[in-house]
Enzyme design. Structure first.
Site, short mmCIF file in Angstrom:
data_model
loop_
_atom_site.label_atom_id
_atom_site.label_comp_id
_atom_site.label_asym_id
_atom_site.label_seq_id
_atom_site.Cartn_x
_atom_site.Cartn_y
_atom_site.Cartn_z
N SER A 249 27.85 46.91 45.90
CA SER A 249 28.84 47.92 45.53
C SER A 249 29.21 47.77 44.05
O SER A 249 29.56 46.68 43.62
CB SER A 249 30.10 47.77 46.37
OG SER A 249 29.80 47.90 47.74
N ARG B 273 38.40 41.57 48.11
CA ARG B 273 37.34 41.30 47.11
C ARG B 273 37.84 40.56 45.87
O ARG B 273 37.32 40.77 44.79
CB ARG B 273 36.63 42.59 46.70
CG ARG B 273 35.93 43.32 47.84
CD ARG B 273 34.81 42.52 48.49
NE ARG B 273 34.33 43.23 49.65
CZ ARG B 273 34.83 43.07 50.89
NH1 ARG B 273 35.79 42.20 51.10
NH2 ARG B 273 34.34 43.75 51.89
N GLU C 152 33.38 45.99 40.96
CA GLU C 152 33.13 44.86 41.87
C GLU C 152 31.98 44.03 41.28
O GLU C 152 31.93 42.83 41.47
CB GLU C 152 32.77 45.37 43.27
CG GLU C 152 32.69 44.26 44.31
CD GLU C 152 32.70 44.75 45.75
OE1 GLU C 152 31.82 44.28 46.50
OE2 GLU C 152 33.54 45.57 46.12
#
Length: 258
Positions: free
Chosen positions: A184, A142, A254
């Site tokens: 998320s 990520r 995130e």
């Protein structure tokens, strides 16, 4: 270039924000260095005082195929990429069906589902006008350090679109809440899950104003209607401090907070 007013309370996936002037970049424009580039606003939490923003115009929503190489503009929505791959029997893009937003947003955070992520299939990225090989870009779970503005990406074409994989991945994510969210909220720490940690400290379902840690999946911050930036931010800060206190683990966002 031209300005466009974007109302983030409607445009962003979490439905928080206000009408904001966004500079639209067209093909051939010199891209300013002092603005934050946004895409589909699917992982953004926009504050009442965001930095100067810019966005790639539809000039960058393109797909071209030359021999065994696919070149895709960074403003291209993920859904249209999947449709193109399906129509032309191209493999590798099935996982994008579960990821809202644009290619640019996927590149910026090496977006993915399970073991599938964009850098696994990426050949190169056009950053500040220069093509850079994917292997020369620092990236991981990520995150990707693009070091500039990505306008296009190239992918080697492999045939064999996998409908079963697409269906399996779509079914996989059905444990996500239906209310507006930014996906998320936190990255999963090594060897653990942010959702498990938030639940373990007793915050699953916790509400402040119209924002709530979802009852369906604790790592999703959902907007029950009219939620505010302040309430969203305070729930995120609360989760970070409680998890740090109980597990000595620092949760990393995130979601991008602007």
């Amino acid at each position: 270039m031209f300005y466009k007013t974007i109302d983030f309370s409607k445009y962003s996936s979490i439905k928080i924000g206000q009408p904001t002037q966004v500079l639209m970049i067209e093909e051939g424009d010199t891209i300013p260095a002092d603005r934050y580039l946004i895409g589909g606003a699917n992982n953004l939490l926009v504050s009442p005082i965001p930095p100067p923003l810019m966005m790639l115009s539809k000039d960058f929503a393109t797909i071209t195929q030359k021999e065994n190489m696919l070149t895709i503009g960074a403003a291209m929505p993920t859904g249209r990429i999947v449709s193109y791959a399906k129509k032309h029997d191209i493999a590798g893009f099935e996982f994008c069906a579960k990821l809202p937003g644009t290619l640019g947003g996927m590149l910026a955070m090496n977006a993915g589902v399970k073991e599938y992520e964009i850098f696994n299939i990426l050949h190169s990225v056009k950053i500040n006008g220069e093509w850079v090989l994917a292997q020369d870009i620092e990236h991981g779970y990520r995150f990707a350090k693009l070091g500039g503005i990505a306008t296009h990406a190239r992918f080697l074409i492999h045939h064999g679109f996998n409908q079963k994989l697409l269906d399996d991945l779509l079914n996989l994510r059905s444990n996500q809440p239906h209310e507006p969210s930014a996906g998320s909220a936190f990255k999963n720490p090594e060897g653990d899950y942010a959702g498990r940690l938030i639940e373990a400290v007793g915050l699953k379902g916790t509400r402040k104003g119209q924002m709530q840690w979802s009852n369906v999946h604790a790592n999703f911050l959902v907007n029950l209607g009219g939620g505010t930036f302040e309430d969203a931010k305070s729930l995120m800060d609360l989760a970070k401090s409680e998890v740090l206190k109980m597990f000595d683990i620092e949760l990393i966002e995130e979601i991008k907070i602007l």
